[in-house]
Design an enzyme around this catalytic site. Structure first.
Site, PDB file in Angstrom:
ATOM      1  N   GLY A  69      21.422 -40.230 -13.223  1.00  0.00           N
ATOM      2  CA  GLY A  69      21.336 -39.856 -11.805  1.00  0.00           C
ATOM      3  C   GLY A  69      21.981 -40.864 -10.871  1.00  0.00           C
ATOM      4  O   GLY A  69      21.664 -40.911  -9.683  1.00  0.00           O
ATOM      5  N   THR A  70      22.934 -41.622 -11.399  1.00  0.00           N
ATOM      6  CA  THR A  70      23.593 -42.657 -10.595  1.00  0.00           C
ATOM      7  C   THR A  70      24.343 -42.085  -9.398  1.00  0.00           C
ATOM      8  O   THR A  70      24.285 -42.636  -8.300  1.00  0.00           O
ATOM      9  CB  THR A  70      24.622 -43.414 -11.468  1.00  0.00           C
ATOM     10  OG1 THR A  70      24.151 -43.452 -12.801  1.00  0.00           O
ATOM     11  CG2 THR A  70      24.873 -44.797 -10.941  1.00  0.00           C
ATOM     12  N   THR A  71      25.060 -40.985  -9.627  1.00  0.00           N
ATOM     13  CA  THR A  71      25.859 -40.384  -8.549  1.00  0.00           C
ATOM     14  C   THR A  71      24.940 -40.020  -7.378  1.00  0.00           C
ATOM     15  O   THR A  71      25.247 -40.277  -6.214  1.00  0.00           O
ATOM     16  CB  THR A  71      26.548 -39.092  -9.067  1.00  0.00           C
ATOM     17  OG1 THR A  71      27.138 -39.373 -10.334  1.00  0.00           O
ATOM     18  CG2 THR A  71      27.595 -38.592  -8.106  1.00  0.00           C
ATOM     19  N   HIS A 132      26.127 -50.168 -14.728  1.00  0.00           N
ATOM     20  CA  HIS A 132      25.404 -49.611 -15.872  1.00  0.00           C
ATOM     21  C   HIS A 132      24.988 -50.735 -16.812  1.00  0.00           C
ATOM     22  O   HIS A 132      24.226 -50.513 -17.749  1.00  0.00           O
ATOM     23  CB  HIS A 132      26.280 -48.640 -16.666  1.00  0.00           C
ATOM     24  CG  HIS A 132      26.494 -47.320 -16.007  1.00  0.00           C
ATOM     25  ND1 HIS A 132      25.499 -46.651 -15.337  1.00  0.00           N
ATOM     26  CD2 HIS A 132      27.594 -46.519 -15.934  1.00  0.00           C
ATOM     27  CE1 HIS A 132      25.977 -45.507 -14.883  1.00  0.00           C
ATOM     28  NE2 HIS A 132      27.242 -45.412 -15.223  1.00  0.00           N
ATOM     29  N   ARG A 155      15.764 -41.918 -16.528  1.00  0.00           N
ATOM     30  CA  ARG A 155      15.638 -40.472 -16.705  1.00  0.00           C
ATOM     31  C   ARG A 155      15.046 -40.216 -18.076  1.00  0.00           C
ATOM     32  O   ARG A 155      15.179 -41.056 -18.981  1.00  0.00           O
ATOM     33  CB  ARG A 155      17.040 -39.852 -16.616  1.00  0.00           C
ATOM     34  CG  ARG A 155      17.057 -38.358 -16.585  1.00  0.00           C
ATOM     35  CD  ARG A 155      18.480 -37.820 -16.502  1.00  0.00           C
ATOM     36  NE  ARG A 155      18.451 -36.395 -16.216  1.00  0.00           N
ATOM     37  CZ  ARG A 155      19.506 -35.603 -16.177  1.00  0.00           C
ATOM     38  NH1 ARG A 155      20.712 -36.117 -16.384  1.00  0.00           N
ATOM     39  NH2 ARG A 155      19.394 -34.322 -15.921  1.00  0.00           N
TER      40      ARG A 155
HETATM   41  P1  A3P Z   1      23.159 -33.071 -15.940  1.00  0.00           P
HETATM   42  O1  A3P Z   1      24.291 -33.369 -16.837  1.00  0.00           O
HETATM   43  O2  A3P Z   1      21.857 -32.957 -16.669  1.00  0.00           O
HETATM   44  O3  A3P Z   1      23.394 -31.915 -15.045  1.00  0.00           O
HETATM   45  P2  A3P Z   1      25.130 -39.828 -13.471  1.00  0.00           P
HETATM   46  O4  A3P Z   1      25.379 -39.617 -12.031  1.00  0.00           O
HETATM   47  O5  A3P Z   1      24.316 -41.058 -13.764  1.00  0.00           O
HETATM   48  O6  A3P Z   1      26.366 -39.721 -14.268  1.00  0.00           O
HETATM   49  O7  A3P Z   1      24.167 -38.645 -13.930  1.00  0.00           O
HETATM   50  C1  A3P Z   1      24.669 -37.345 -14.006  1.00  0.00           C
HETATM   51  C2  A3P Z   1      23.545 -36.342 -13.947  1.00  0.00           C
HETATM   52  O8  A3P Z   1      23.034 -36.276 -12.611  1.00  0.00           O
HETATM   53  C3  A3P Z   1      24.045 -34.953 -14.294  1.00  0.00           C
HETATM   54  O9  A3P Z   1      22.955 -34.329 -14.955  1.00  0.00           O
HETATM   55  C4  A3P Z   1      24.313 -34.363 -12.915  1.00  0.00           C
HETATM   56  O10 A3P Z   1      24.333 -32.979 -12.883  1.00  0.00           O
HETATM   57  C5  A3P Z   1      23.142 -34.934 -12.136  1.00  0.00           C
HETATM   58  N1  A3P Z   1      23.402 -34.984 -10.690  1.00  0.00           N
HETATM   59  C6  A3P Z   1      24.536 -35.347 -10.052  1.00  0.00           C
HETATM   60  N2  A3P Z   1      24.373 -35.257  -8.727  1.00  0.00           N
HETATM   61  C7  A3P Z   1      23.116 -34.837  -8.509  1.00  0.00           C
HETATM   62  C8  A3P Z   1      22.360 -34.534  -7.317  1.00  0.00           C
HETATM   63  N3  A3P Z   1      22.888 -34.658  -6.113  1.00  0.00           N
HETATM   64  N4  A3P Z   1      21.078 -34.132  -7.478  1.00  0.00           N
HETATM   65  C9  A3P Z   1      20.539 -34.009  -8.712  1.00  0.00           C
HETATM   66  N5  A3P Z   1      21.206 -34.257  -9.870  1.00  0.00           N
HETATM   67  C10 A3P Z   1      22.479 -34.669  -9.773  1.00  0.00           C
END
Ligand code: A3P
Length: 322
Positions: A69-71, A132, A155
């Site tokens: 959920g980094t993004t 990370h 997560r």
């Molecule tokens: P899924 O692949 O389960 O959909 P990171 O940002 O660390 O790479 O994590 C990616 C995960 O966060 C992905 O999960 C993505 O869909 C989810 N994600 C990205 N933006 C999000 C948001 N605004 N709210 C909730 N989940 C989000």
């Protein structure tokens, strides 16, 4: 003339040479440093960051294992701390035209990748960074000397793994590699030999320090934020020392941030539908489905039991439930 950087690079290269090394995804190797496995270019960047970067008291570091959920966290924290400069709802808000990774950079992927030592002198305080790598591997001063704050997001490991499984083949560096089967990736995830792994040690390290230093490290989970987004946006602002005022509460700024950073809103923006991050990930692959429990659609019951057992064994002694 061997400048300081060159001598520094030699030190880093010798250190990398001396570390335990294991093949990863056929095309790569993982090196073990300070308890965690890294692919070579990330490790080189982590070591360079550790050597060159100096934290300021007002810095904020977002730390996470990949796909936790980094993004989303980047979008939320950027929006919270910049809400005076960029009011929620303004047409020129940077989040409307930039992928969150272009607004908050990773140390080891963006800033110190490619043997760069970036000039950060033009950054406004509070400076926002992400990693990370284990935040504590970035040097003693993170924990002991500077006043910088760390927000860690974890997560459920099954959903993290499944998110990783869908995402990895989309990375440019991996695209060219031989395809890896679900079983192979699962084994490497469970054994901990994967980029930034072991997952469980990564989470625990930050969990422990958040208990010991709650004013310094905030520990959050993806699931908590999904379930109570308004509550956690407020908590984050309080933790960072910029709580919402009564006027902001009346103007429903918290809910404005939640909506602006929601999966539904971000994933339909042009900036997130096209283009790639610096590390070569297509922006749209960062927004897959964004739900809790998607792992049930992919993992066999044996896989689920295996991850649940590891999680129980690793986390329960420390009272951590995810
Ligand atoms: P899924 O692949 O389960 O959909 P990171 O940002 O660390 O790479 O994590 C990616 C995960 O966060 C992905 O999960 C993505 O869909 C989810 N994600 C990205 N933006 C999000 C948001 N605004 N709210 C909730 N989940 C989000």
């Amino acid at each position: 003339y061997a400048g300081e950087g060159e001598v520094g690079n030699q030190e880093i290269e010798s250190l990398i040479e001396s570390l335990p090394k294991i093949p990863f995804l056929r095309k790569f190797h993982c090196y073990k440093y300070d308890g965690f496995w890294y692919v070579e270019n990330h490790l080189r960047a982590v070591l360079s960051c550790k050597k060159h970067f100096r934290f300021q008291d007002s810095d904020i570091l977002l730390a996470s294992f990949p796909k936790c959920g980094t993004t989303w966290l980047k979008a939320i924290v950027y929006t919270i701390v910049n809400r005076q400069r960029y009011p929620i709802g303004s047409d020129d808000h940077p989040l409307l035209t930039n992928n969150p990774h272009a607004l908050v950079h990773y140390f080891e992927i963006d800033l110190y990748g490619n043997n760069d030592v970036p000039d950060l002198s033009n950054m406004h305080a509070p400076r926002l960074f992400a990693t990370h790598a284990s935040a504590l591997s970035l040097g003693d001063e993170v924990k002991n000397k500077s006043g910088c704050k760390i927000i860690y997001i974890c997560r459920n490991p099954k959903d993290c793994f499944v998110s990783l499984w869908h995402f990895l083949p989309k990375l440019r560096a991996v695209e060219a590699a031989t395809t890896v089967s679900l079983d192979e990736l699962f084994d490497s995830f469970c054994s901990g030999v994967n980029a930034y792994g072991p997952f469980w040690d990564h989470v625990l390290e930050h969990w422990k320090v958040s208990l010991a230093m709650p004013e310094k490290v905030m520990f959050l989970s993806y699931e908590q934020i999904i379930e109570q987004p308004d509550h956690y946006v407020k908590k984050i602002a309080e933790f960072l020392g910029c709580p919402f005022s009564g006027v902001e509460e009346d103007e429903r700024v918290v809910n404005g941030i939640v909506k602006m950073c929601s999966f539904t809103h971000l994933s339909q923006l042009e900036a997130n539908k096209s283009g790639r991050t610096q590390r070569g990930a297509r922006h749209d692959t960062l927004f897959r489905c964004g739900v809790i429990g998607d792992s049930n659609n992919l993992l066999s019951s044996d896989m689920i039991n295996k991850i649940d057992q590891i999680t129980q064994d690793k986390f329960s002694p420390y009272g951590l439930k995810i």
